[in-house]
Design a protein around this motif. Structure first.
Motif, mmCIF file in Angstrom:
data_model
loop_
_atom_site.group_PDB
_atom_site.id
_atom_site.type_symbol
_atom_site.label_atom_id
_atom_site.label_comp_id
_atom_site.label_asym_id
_atom_site.label_seq_id
_atom_site.Cartn_x
_atom_site.Cartn_y
_atom_site.Cartn_z
ATOM 1 N N ARG A 45 0.845 -1.186 0.000
ATOM 2 C CA ARG A 45 0.000 0.000 0.000
ATOM 3 C C ARG A 45 0.885 1.243 0.000
ATOM 4 N N LEU A 46 0.722 2.129 -0.984
ATOM 5 C CA LEU A 46 1.520 3.345 -1.099
ATOM 6 C C LEU A 46 0.585 4.547 -1.153
ATOM 7 N N THR A 47 0.820 5.510 -0.270
ATOM 8 C CA THR A 47 0.017 6.729 -0.227
ATOM 9 C C THR A 47 0.932 7.930 -0.330
ATOM 10 N N ALA A 48 0.747 8.740 -1.356
ATOM 11 C CA ALA A 48 1.540 9.952 -1.543
ATOM 12 C C ALA A 48 0.795 11.150 -0.967
ATOM 13 N N SER A 49 1.471 11.929 -0.138
ATOM 14 C CA SER A 49 0.921 13.175 0.389
ATOM 15 C C SER A 49 1.592 14.343 -0.312
ATOM 16 N N TYR A 50 0.835 15.401 -0.560
ATOM 17 C CA TYR A 50 1.416 16.552 -1.260
ATOM 18 C C TYR A 50 0.675 17.826 -0.891
ATOM 19 N N GLY A 51 1.347 18.950 -1.154
ATOM 20 C CA GLY A 51 0.739 20.234 -0.848
ATOM 21 C C GLY A 51 1.535 21.370 -1.471
#
Length: 218
Positions: A45-51
């Motif tokens: 499971r891979l979750t990318a966070s960005y802002g």
């Protein structure tokens, strides 16, 4: 559907019929749901966070990796910097901006997206083709998501032309398109695996239990 073939799209009470439907609805994949297509998962499971943050003298484009994942930072406009963080080993929670940008005023909130490596199959069948993220998803380090969207859309359109105007066998062209999508996906999976093995040979905690349909419904 008619006789096991996709013959158009329904919008409420309205219907649009067509010889082919090209699904470019992104990772949600409308046809994947409607047809119950299979999903092949090739990563934890891979979750990318960005802002985004306000900063006049933001960092030059930079990708930094460590044993816990990678971070991308770049100045993307006047007084606007972008960051993205991908933790390894199936981390599900959102993460904060990197230290370099943490004290800068945020523009909007932190967003997170599921970038687990996955491919929908078959990517083409009776009356339909999948393009872009509707066909397969990789994390941003693959570096050519926009190119994949453009080229798969062009290739799907060419399949339609070959069948409708050129008399090509629809079954063979569907198999060819699906094989092309599968080969591209496997090539990028191999490249990303080599990259992450260099960063941390133990980056993968093994494939996570992954049900994209159930998660999307939630």
């Amino acid at each position: 559907m008619r006789g096991g073939r996709v013959e158009g799209v329904r919008f409420g009470d309205d219907r649009v019929t067509a010889p082919f439907v090209i699904d470019a609805t992104g990772a949600n994949g409308c046809l994947r749901w409607a047809l119950g297509l299979g999903v092949s998962v090739r990563s934890p499971r891979l979750t990318a966070s960005y802002g985004y943050v306000r900063r006049d003298d933001g960092p030059p484009p930079r990708l930094e990796g460590d044993e816990h994942g990678w971070t991308w930072t770049a100045q993307v406009g006047p007084a606007l910097a972008h960051w993205c963080r991908l933790p390894f080993c199936g981390a599900r929670s959102r993460v904060d901006a990197p230290t370099l940008l943490r004290r800068c005023p945020a523009v909007g909130g932190v967003r997170a997206v599921d970038v687990t490596w996955r491919r929908v199959h078959p990517a083409a069948g009776p009356g339909y083709l999948l393009a872009g993220d509707a066909a397969f998803v990789l994390d941003p380090a693959s570096s050519h998501g926009v190119l994949r969207a453009l080229l798969s859309g062009m290739r799907a359109a060419q399949v339609v032309v070959d069948v409708l105007a050129g008399g090509a066998d629809p079954v063979l062209t569907a198999h060819g398109y699906d094989a092309w999508i599968r080969a591209w996906f496997e090539h990028d999976v191999e490249r990303l695996t080599r990259l992450y093995d260099q960063i941390n040979p133990r980056w993968s905690c093994g494939p996570a239990v992954h049900d994209p349909q159930q998660r999307a419904r939630a």
